[in-house]
Every structure is written in structure tokens, then in C-alpha cells.
Design a protein around this motif. Structure first.
Motif, PDB file in Angstrom:
ATOM      1  N   CYS A 151      56.872 -19.593 -33.877  1.00  0.00           N
ATOM      2  CA  CYS A 151      56.374 -19.372 -35.241  1.00  0.00           C
ATOM      3  C   CYS A 151      57.374 -19.903 -36.262  1.00  0.00           C
ATOM      4  N   VAL A 198      46.582 -16.984 -29.639  1.00  0.00           N
ATOM      5  CA  VAL A 198      47.941 -17.299 -30.089  1.00  0.00           C
ATOM      6  C   VAL A 198      48.265 -18.744 -29.724  1.00  0.00           C
ATOM      7  N   ARG A 205      46.570 -21.213 -31.999  1.00  0.00           N
ATOM      8  CA  ARG A 205      47.228 -21.292 -33.322  1.00  0.00           C
ATOM      9  C   ARG A 205      48.472 -22.177 -33.243  1.00  0.00           C
ATOM     10  N   THR A 224      57.794 -16.182 -28.979  1.00  0.00           N
ATOM     11  CA  THR A 224      56.742 -16.186 -29.995  1.00  0.00           C
ATOM     12  C   THR A 224      57.356 -16.349 -31.374  1.00  0.00           C
ATOM     13  N   ARG A 241      48.834 -25.828 -35.218  1.00  0.00           N
ATOM     14  CA  ARG A 241      49.919 -26.062 -36.170  1.00  0.00           C
ATOM     15  C   ARG A 241      50.782 -27.238 -35.718  1.00  0.00           C
ATOM     16  N   VAL A 274      49.872 -14.639 -37.189  1.00  0.00           N
ATOM     17  CA  VAL A 274      49.405 -15.156 -35.895  1.00  0.00           C
ATOM     18  C   VAL A 274      48.922 -14.009 -35.012  1.00  0.00           C
TER      19      VAL A 274
END
Length: 102
Positions: free
Chosen positions: A65, A17, A20, A61, A24, A75
Motif C-alpha cells: 500500500c 485486495v 486493488r 500489505t 494500482r 483497501v
């Protein structure tokens, strides 16, 4: 009760996680300070989350995101697939995929 299998799987999940999020943020040249301001998470905590040393809660989270423009389900699913594809010598299952006791 926690065993080493659970710990290593959970750690691998958190690391995926975090990776990712880092990828990004790097793709968009987003700084930790910008993430902190946009999410309301302190910069120190953002740094720990991005390094995978702090487990973000569900709200954090989702916030990360959202501001990074990535789908939370994707994700989490990608991290899950990574962990599930790892081989373990002695996996411990209580329930199978159908919810039946193993």
C-alpha cells in the motif's frame, strides 16, 4: 473450526485486495520487479500476492500500500464491503456488530 463459508469469504477478501494492488500497479505502470525492490518482498512472492494465491501478512500489505500510494484502511475496507455484500445461504455469526452473541 473453519467452514466453507469462512474459506470462500476469506478467499474473496484476498482476491479483492490483490485486484486493488494489480489495478494500482497497472495505473502507474509499476512492474513486479519494482514492487519487489521497493518493498523487500521477493518477486516470486509479489507475483503470488498480486494473483491472489498468497495471503500477504500485515507488514507486506502495508508495504505494498505504501509504495503504491494507497491507503491501507481503504483497501481493507473496500475488500470487506465486497465480501459482506455477497449473499450466503447459511452465514455463521458468533457475535453481532455490537459484540453481542448472536
Amino acid at each position: 473450526m473453519t467452514n466453507s463459508h469462512d474459506d470462500s469469504g476469506a478467499n474473496a477478501f484476498v482476491q479483492q485486495v490483490a485486484a486493488r494492488f494489480r489495478a494500482r500497479a497497472a495505473q502507474g505502470s509499476v512492474t513486479q520487479a519494482e514492487l519487489a525492490e521497493a518493498t523487500g518482498i521477493s518477486q516470486s512472492q509479489v507475483s503470488k500476492i498480486l494473483r491472489g494465491v498468497r495471503v500477504p501478512d500485515l507488514e507486506q500489505t502495508w508495504s505494498l500500500c505504501y509504495v503504491l500510494g494507497i491507503d491501507i484502511a481503504a483497501v481493507l475496507a473496500e475488500a470487506d464491503v465486497y465480501v459482506m455484500n455477497r449473499s450466503y445461504e447459511n452465514p455463521t455469526y458468533i457475535l453481532d456488530e455490537d459484540g453481542d452473541r448472536s
